[in-house]
Enzyme design. Structure first.
Site, PDB file in Angstrom:
ATOM      1  N   HIS A 183      -1.470  11.106  -1.360  1.00 36.59           N
ATOM      2  CA  HIS A 183      -1.096  10.082  -2.333  1.00 36.59           C
ATOM      3  C   HIS A 183      -0.433  10.734  -3.539  1.00 36.59           C
ATOM      4  O   HIS A 183      -0.563  11.939  -3.760  1.00 36.59           O
ATOM      5  CB  HIS A 183      -2.344   9.311  -2.792  1.00 36.59           C
ATOM      6  CG  HIS A 183      -3.012   8.558  -1.697  1.00 36.59           C
ATOM      7  ND1 HIS A 183      -4.258   7.986  -1.845  1.00 36.59           N
ATOM      8  CD2 HIS A 183      -2.621   8.265  -0.435  1.00 36.59           C
ATOM      9  CE1 HIS A 183      -4.597   7.380  -0.723  1.00 36.59           C
ATOM     10  NE2 HIS A 183      -3.627   7.547   0.148  1.00 36.59           N
ATOM     11  N   ARG A 194      -4.344  15.916   4.436  1.00 31.40           N
ATOM     12  CA  ARG A 194      -3.870  14.542   4.215  1.00 31.40           C
ATOM     13  C   ARG A 194      -3.953  14.191   2.726  1.00 31.40           C
ATOM     14  O   ARG A 194      -3.035  13.620   2.168  1.00 31.40           O
ATOM     15  CB  ARG A 194      -4.717  13.593   5.060  1.00 31.40           C
ATOM     16  CG  ARG A 194      -4.205  12.169   5.176  1.00 31.40           C
ATOM     17  CD  ARG A 194      -5.069  11.427   6.191  1.00 31.40           C
ATOM     18  NE  ARG A 194      -4.777  10.013   6.288  1.00 31.40           N
ATOM     19  CZ  ARG A 194      -3.930   9.472   7.138  1.00 31.40           C
ATOM     20  NH1 ARG A 194      -3.237  10.235   7.952  1.00 31.40           N
ATOM     21  NH2 ARG A 194      -3.749   8.153   7.182  1.00 31.40           N
ATOM     22  N   ASP A 210       1.669   3.555   2.953  1.00 37.09           N
ATOM     23  CA  ASP A 210       0.583   4.535   2.911  1.00 37.09           C
ATOM     24  C   ASP A 210       0.367   5.195   4.262  1.00 37.09           C
ATOM     25  O   ASP A 210       0.388   6.412   4.388  1.00 37.09           O
ATOM     26  CB  ASP A 210      -0.705   3.863   2.443  1.00 37.09           C
ATOM     27  CG  ASP A 210      -1.825   4.874   2.223  1.00 37.09           C
ATOM     28  OD1 ASP A 210      -1.542   5.947   1.657  1.00 37.09           O
ATOM     29  OD2 ASP A 210      -2.961   4.600   2.618  1.00 37.09           O
ATOM     30  N   ASP A 261       0.825  -1.204   0.000  1.00 37.66           N
ATOM     31  CA  ASP A 261       0.000   0.000   0.000  1.00 37.66           C
ATOM     32  C   ASP A 261       0.865   1.262   0.000  1.00 37.66           C
ATOM     33  O   ASP A 261       1.743   1.428   0.837  1.00 37.66           O
ATOM     34  CB  ASP A 261      -0.905  -0.006   1.238  1.00 37.66           C
ATOM     35  CG  ASP A 261      -2.248   0.615   0.963  1.00 37.66           C
ATOM     36  OD1 ASP A 261      -2.292   1.823   0.663  1.00 37.66           O
ATOM     37  OD2 ASP A 261      -3.255  -0.109   1.045  1.00 37.66           O
ATOM     38  N   ARG A 263      -9.215  15.799  10.708  1.00 37.77           N
ATOM     39  CA  ARG A 263      -9.798  14.508  10.315  1.00 37.77           C
ATOM     40  C   ARG A 263      -9.180  13.321  11.037  1.00 37.77           C
ATOM     41  O   ARG A 263      -9.810  12.269  11.140  1.00 37.77           O
ATOM     42  CB  ARG A 263      -9.647  14.308   8.804  1.00 37.77           C
ATOM     43  CG  ARG A 263      -8.217  14.347   8.329  1.00 37.77           C
ATOM     44  CD  ARG A 263      -8.083  14.058   6.856  1.00 37.77           C
ATOM     45  NE  ARG A 263      -8.185  12.643   6.570  1.00 37.77           N
ATOM     46  CZ  ARG A 263      -8.092  12.114   5.350  1.00 37.77           C
ATOM     47  NH1 ARG A 263      -7.913  12.906   4.310  1.00 37.77           N
ATOM     48  NH2 ARG A 263      -8.157  10.819   5.168  1.00 37.77           N
ATOM     49  N   HIS A 280     -12.075  11.516  -0.336  1.00 38.16           N
ATOM     50  CA  HIS A 280     -13.244  11.270   0.511  1.00 38.16           C
ATOM     51  C   HIS A 280     -14.398  12.194   0.147  1.00 38.16           C
ATOM     52  O   HIS A 280     -15.562  11.860   0.386  1.00 38.16           O
ATOM     53  CB  HIS A 280     -12.901  11.499   1.988  1.00 38.16           C
ATOM     54  CG  HIS A 280     -12.010  10.462   2.572  1.00 38.16           C
ATOM     55  ND1 HIS A 280     -12.493   9.333   3.179  1.00 38.16           N
ATOM     56  CD2 HIS A 280     -10.663  10.368   2.621  1.00 38.16           C
ATOM     57  CE1 HIS A 280     -11.479   8.593   3.591  1.00 38.16           C
ATOM     58  NE2 HIS A 280     -10.365   9.201   3.260  1.00 38.16           N
ATOM     59  N   GLY A 310     -16.464   5.265   1.782  1.00 39.66           N
ATOM     60  CA  GLY A 310     -17.132   4.573   2.868  1.00 39.66           C
ATOM     61  C   GLY A 310     -16.345   4.296   4.112  1.00 39.66           C
ATOM     62  O   GLY A 310     -16.906   4.301   5.218  1.00 39.66           O
ATOM     63  N   ASP A 311     -15.032   4.049   4.008  1.00 42.68           N
ATOM     64  CA  ASP A 311     -14.332   3.481   5.157  1.00 42.68           C
ATOM     65  C   ASP A 311     -14.375   4.386   6.380  1.00 42.68           C
ATOM     66  O   ASP A 311     -14.580   3.922   7.501  1.00 42.68           O
ATOM     67  CB  ASP A 311     -12.888   3.108   4.800  1.00 42.68           C
ATOM     68  CG  ASP A 311     -12.052   4.285   4.327  1.00 42.68           C
ATOM     69  OD1 ASP A 311     -12.625   5.278   3.858  1.00 42.68           O
ATOM     70  OD2 ASP A 311     -10.805   4.195   4.428  1.00 42.68           O
ATOM     71  N   ARG A 312     -14.196   5.685   6.203  1.00 41.16           N
ATOM     72  CA  ARG A 312     -14.182   6.604   7.337  1.00 41.16           C
ATOM     73  C   ARG A 312     -15.544   7.261   7.571  1.00 41.16           C
ATOM     74  O   ARG A 312     -15.644   8.259   8.289  1.00 41.16           O
ATOM     75  CB  ARG A 312     -13.093   7.662   7.144  1.00 41.16           C
ATOM     76  CG  ARG A 312     -11.677   7.068   7.154  1.00 41.16           C
ATOM     77  CD  ARG A 312     -10.602   8.140   7.194  1.00 41.16           C
ATOM     78  NE  ARG A 312      -9.268   7.583   7.100  1.00 41.16           N
ATOM     79  CZ  ARG A 312      -8.556   7.126   8.136  1.00 41.16           C
ATOM     80  NH1 ARG A 312      -9.085   7.162   9.353  1.00 41.16           N
ATOM     81  NH2 ARG A 312      -7.344   6.648   7.961  1.00 41.16           N
ATOM     82  N   ARG A 366     -11.753   4.649  11.185  1.00 42.04           N
ATOM     83  CA  ARG A 366     -12.255   3.559  10.354  1.00 42.04           C
ATOM     84  C   ARG A 366     -11.912   2.212  10.981  1.00 42.04           C
ATOM     85  O   ARG A 366     -10.992   2.091  11.784  1.00 42.04           O
ATOM     86  CB  ARG A 366     -11.691   3.629   8.936  1.00 42.04           C
ATOM     87  CG  ARG A 366     -10.188   3.453   8.849  1.00 42.04           C
ATOM     88  CD  ARG A 366      -9.752   3.507   7.405  1.00 42.04           C
ATOM     89  NE  ARG A 366      -8.311   3.484   7.266  1.00 42.04           N
ATOM     90  CZ  ARG A 366      -7.670   3.780   6.151  1.00 42.04           C
ATOM     91  NH1 ARG A 366      -8.353   4.138   5.083  1.00 42.04           N
ATOM     92  NH2 ARG A 366      -6.358   3.731   6.087  1.00 42.04           N
ATOM     93  N   HIS A 425      -1.790   2.271  -4.999  1.00 37.78           N
ATOM     94  CA  HIS A 425      -1.533   3.671  -5.373  1.00 37.78           C
ATOM     95  C   HIS A 425      -0.182   4.043  -4.785  1.00 37.78           C
ATOM     96  O   HIS A 425       0.393   3.297  -3.994  1.00 37.78           O
ATOM     97  CB  HIS A 425      -2.617   4.623  -4.823  1.00 37.78           C
ATOM     98  CG  HIS A 425      -2.778   4.556  -3.332  1.00 37.78           C
ATOM     99  ND1 HIS A 425      -1.896   5.165  -2.462  1.00 37.78           N
ATOM    100  CD2 HIS A 425      -3.686   3.931  -2.551  1.00 37.78           C
ATOM    101  CE1 HIS A 425      -2.266   4.915  -1.211  1.00 37.78           C
ATOM    102  NE2 HIS A 425      -3.345   4.165  -1.237  1.00 37.78           N
ATOM    103  N   LYS A 481      -5.910  -1.784   7.096  1.00 39.10           N
ATOM    104  CA  LYS A 481      -6.203  -2.104   5.702  1.00 39.10           C
ATOM    105  C   LYS A 481      -6.932  -3.440   5.543  1.00 39.10           C
ATOM    106  O   LYS A 481      -7.051  -3.936   4.417  1.00 39.10           O
ATOM    107  CB  LYS A 481      -4.897  -2.134   4.884  1.00 39.10           C
ATOM    108  CG  LYS A 481      -4.179  -0.803   4.831  1.00 39.10           C
ATOM    109  CD  LYS A 481      -4.911   0.246   3.997  1.00 39.10           C
ATOM    110  CE  LYS A 481      -4.154   1.556   3.971  1.00 39.10           C
ATOM    111  NZ  LYS A 481      -4.773   2.561   3.083  1.00 39.10           N
TER     112      LYS A 481
END
Length: 549
Positions: free
Chosen positions: A494, A165, A422, A23, A202, A135, A282-284, A209, A464, A356
């Protein structure tokens, strides 16, 4: 759905095929900013020289995002890797729904606005306030607010999560100026009352998450809903104060704040209000959604749950039906590699640590939280601490489990995610990133040794980039941007760089050769794994990066 056909000329290796997702490990363009290159990576260096090696796109159109200026991310990346095709993703779907007006014609938008108009109550927007497009996107918030005003909504409150971020780490004031100017424009004719009500960094509140840190949700609930906390007259005042009190603080770590007007909080969330979480990823979003929707909640002392109409920008978990109301439907991803392999009777093992784990399971399986019949999932609990303080994270434990699975011989397909490149990359701490990448390289080396003994094959890639692009670069010259002390300015987002795609077959079981694939991307990895397992990929999958036999 159709079954996978076996390759008559090649039946697969003796051992398993192992898909290693590193990652955030991409291929940088500037040697001084590329901490994958700066790190000591003897195994990845050897693979680049001696294995089948190519570079694939992991951002923009290759990941289903609106254009090639959009960074890839772990969610869309794992979707593409797992399903072998490219689907339009969150940002593209939302943009289209707004531009065509279909969002506003939907029942959910109509319910949200009718609710506040009928009750003379408040429409609240909660979300990440940047244009990072990972996001959320401030453009979506602005478009919805304009529509709300056109439909007669008198009172809007923004609960602003500060980014730093997916965008430069201390860029908050730029976005705050944009927000304040926009709200002033909305309020200019005196017919509405729109303002900021609360906020915070954040990584401090609201956007946890995978159930890793529920106190973040508790803090967000107190801040946004109860309007409890330190008060300021504006977002700008809050951010400037926090920066004076803790020099060097990154935007993502800023403490929570409540905006006060006339001696009272500007916008607690109360019975009768409507609430939109405008993050599309969705994750956060799942934990704060649970706080708004669950009748009973054990994770923190929520207190009385206000009777509000709550909606997400998208449905964040299709299997669980969460949230109940959402503005834009997510892509319908079907026929993933996991499902095909399960139907073929191939036993599969998926593993990562908490940070992850959902990516290598839920997202990999097309936003599906249920296991397929032949799958086994293993979660290694992540540390709850700043990742720069523990940059090796759980790479050693993940590798231990994978090596044991290779030696055990039960599984023919193993997939894993090393989060280090990551999660530590996002901290902007250069030495920690170097250590993180080296931990991943060590893990890759141990997996190579185990596969050599077992007669298996490794496919090694990434979802990524991140650690490959750790410094802010001048857009014109490509040189490092320096701060007042002459030090490189950290970049926590990223990258737009390609990622490696490596096929390591130590026994040459597959007799693999690099295929001639036009514009390869991470979606090609699924067909590659299926091919190396001895099957023919589905006809509509993006093609394998190798030929076999």
């Amino acid at each position: 759905m159709e079954q996978l056909k076996k390759n008559e000329a090649y039946s697969g290796p003796k051992g398993p095929v192992v898909l290693v997702i590193m990652d955030g490990v991409g291929i940088g363009k500037n040697a001084d900013s590329d901490y994958v290159k700066i790190a000591n990576t003897p195994n990845l260096d050897w693979l680049r020289e001696h294995a089948i090696y190519t570079e694939v796109a992991a951002h923009g159109l290759a990941a289903g995002l609106p254009d090639d200026g959009d960074m890839g991310n772990s969610e869309v990346g794992h979707n593409a890797i797992g399903c072998g095709r490219v689907f339009d993703q969150g940002a593209a779907l939302v943009r289209n729904a707004i531009n065509t007006g279909s969002m506003y014609e939907g029942d959910v938008w109509k319910k949200l606005t009718a609710n506040v108009n009928e009750k003379d109550s408040t429409l609240h927007f909660l979300g990440l306030c940047s244009d990072g497009n990972v996001h959320s996107n401030l453009e979506h918030f602005e478009a919805m607010v304009k529509q709300a005003k056109a439909e007669g909504v008198k009172k809007v409150r923004l609960h602003a999560l500060i980014d730093g971020r997916d965008v430069p780490p201390t860029s908050a004031l730029d976005y705050i100026e944009r927000i304040e100017n926009f709200l002033a424009e909305m309020n200019a004719d005196g017919t509405v009352d729109y303002c900021v009500a609360s906020g915070g960094g954040r990584q401090n509140i609201t956007m946890d998450r995978y159930d890793a840190n529920w106190p973040m949700i508790d803090a967000g609930w107190k801040t946004h809903v109860k309007a409890e906390g330190r008060t300021f007259t504006s977002m700008k005042e809050a951010v400037e104060t926090f920066r004076k009190e803790k020099p060097g603080i990154l935007d993502q770590d800023l403490p929570p704040f409540v905006i006060e007007r006339d001696g009272a909080p500007a916008g607690p969330i109360v019975d009768g209000d409507s609430v939109i979480l405008f993050n599309f990823r969705g994750d956060r979003a799942l934990e704060i959604t649970k706080a708004f929707e669950a009748e009973e909640l054990s994770e923190f002392d929520r207190g009385p749950k206000p009777d509000v109409l709550y909606a997400g920008m998208m449905q964040y978990d299709g299997d669980l039906g969460v949230p109940e109301l959402f503005l834009v439907a997510p892509p319908a991803i079907d026929r993933t590699m996991s499902e095909y392999l399960s139907n073929a009777g191939v036993k599969q093992f998926a593993i990562s640590e908490t940070q992850k784990f959902g990516h290598v399971t839920y997202f990999f399986n097309g936003n599906n939280s249920g296991k397929f019949a032949t799958e086994t999932w293993k979660e290694v609990p992540s540390d709850v601490c700043p990742f720069e303080n523990a940059p090796r994270m759980k790479a050693d434990e993940i590798t231990d489990e994978v090596v044991a699975a290779i030696k055990g011989g039960e599984y023919k397909f193993i997939r894993l995610n090393f989060p280090n490149g990551d999660m530590v990359g996002h901290t902007g701490v250069f030495e920690a990133v170097k250590t993180a990448v080296e931990a991943v390289d060590e893990g890759v080396g141990r997996i190579m040794e185990a596969l050599k003994e077992a007669g298996g094959i490794m496919v090694c890639s990434a979802d990524h980039g991140n650690s490959d692009d750790m410094c802010e670069l001048d857009k014109k010259t490509g040189e490092l941007k320096l701060d007042d002390e002459g030090k490189a300015k950290p970049k926590t987002a990223h990258s737009l760089n390609p990622v490696p795609a490596i096929i390591y077959d130590p026994t040459n079981a597959a007799h693999a050769k690099k295929a001639d694939v036009e514009a390869p991307g991470i979606a090609n990895l699924a067909a590659t794994c299926i091919t190396l397992l001895g099957y023919e990929p589905p006809a509509d999958y993006t093609p394998s990066l190798v030929t076999v036999g």
